[in-house]
Design a protein around this motif. Sequence first.
Motif, short mmCIF file in Angstrom:
data_model
loop_
_atom_site.label_atom_id
_atom_site.label_comp_id
_atom_site.label_asym_id
_atom_site.label_seq_id
_atom_site.Cartn_x
_atom_site.Cartn_y
_atom_site.Cartn_z
N HIS A 214 -6.87 -4.86 -6.41
CA HIS A 214 -6.47 -3.74 -7.25
C HIS A 214 -6.36 -4.12 -8.72
O HIS A 214 -5.95 -3.30 -9.54
N ARG A 223 -8.34 3.19 -12.22
CA ARG A 223 -8.26 4.29 -11.27
C ARG A 223 -6.91 4.30 -10.59
O ARG A 223 -6.10 3.39 -10.75
N HIS A 224 -6.69 5.35 -9.79
CA HIS A 224 -5.42 5.48 -9.08
C HIS A 224 -5.20 4.25 -8.19
O HIS A 224 -6.06 3.89 -7.38
N GLY A 225 -4.06 3.60 -8.34
CA GLY A 225 -3.75 2.42 -7.54
C GLY A 225 -4.12 1.11 -8.19
O GLY A 225 -3.73 0.04 -7.71
#
Length: 430
Positions: A214, A223-225
Amino acid sequence: MAWFGRKKQDDDVVEEEIIEEPRLPEPPAADAQGLRSVADHTAYLLELVEPLKPFGMSLLEAWDQVMCEDIDSMINVPPASTAKVAGYAVRASDLLDDEGHLAPPLAIVDADVDHLPADAAVVVGAGDVLPRGANAVLPSSFAAVEENHVRLIEKVSAGEYLRAAGEHLRQGTRLLSEGDVLGERAIGLLASAGVDKVLVRPRPRVVVVSSGEHLVEPGAEIRHGDVADTNSFMIAAAARAIGATVFRVAVHSNDPDAIREAITDQLIRADLVISTTGGRREDYETVASVMRDLGLVDSVDVLMTPGRTQTFGLIGDERVPMLMLPGNPVSAYVSFHAFARPLIRRLMGARTEHRAVRAIASGTLRSLRGQMHLLRGRVWSEGSVRHVEQVSAPHALTELARSNALIVLDDGIETVRPGEAVKVWLIEEE
């Protein structure tokens, strides 16, 4: 390193050599809770790492590195006697006759004469090199020139009005000793003494390996995360500030094979590997598992906040030291200064102690008895007195950026009140 033993089955059986599995030396004892003190853990790691072998380097390449030899001046400084004033280079014994009166005029000879003849003089300016044989300078006001001769008005004694060869530094004078750090002024001193190369330990090559699926590079789309990979950049910069040559490698994966390949590829050029991850537990556990596959590992909880969990190993066939830092940015940075900095200094052959000073607390500081607590702090001076205040901020990296020291609350300290002295580790020059 293999440890060997022999197993005897009975009196009639030939002894058979048993090759035991390699293992780390016995670690220091832990307390009743299985925790190791910071001092014991640091000493244990330092025992597992040897200083790098020294080799000869040119002066500029050797800047800020630790000397591995004593250096004496190879020449006199200045190398030849020079005039302090304008006048005439003379031999003092030529200035008086046998009866002690001023001698007859001295013949003026060319300045490029190799050796000053008897009863002669050479015209010199301030700073000019004296010819061999001259041992004094007769100032211009002490003489008059008549038909290419110098008529004496006053006399001088040997050594007057000149800067003698070796006056500043004599050949054989000790300049630097083994263990000294070669700074810019020391480089100037060595160069002035005719030294062009020195025996020093090389800069440790530190490879920072970043992993975590991540994590993304700064500047890339988040991005998300996802989270920006800050730890590896911060730790790489911290290692460079100490004096290491630093390489950074990013895996951006939790795949054990990819991490294993990234680490093993770097062992050929690494004197120390430092692993950084994101804040996820699985990132840390994956690297710890890979380390155990590659070498000998010591994983322990230490009596320190932040940075309780610490993992160290000797990796690969060459047993390259590898230190794994926690994923939290503050824990990673504090752990770097507590353990990685001494290791890098050990590789350099330099002192491994922290730059600890005393400072007056500006506010109340609190800790838990039984463990070392390292608080982020800002130190400033008022006259000869240092003061320190705790730095706190919602954003961990903002907190670190505003700090220039770590406040050390040892395991016996619970409270420090305003106006009381406290130990701090300086992490920036004042």
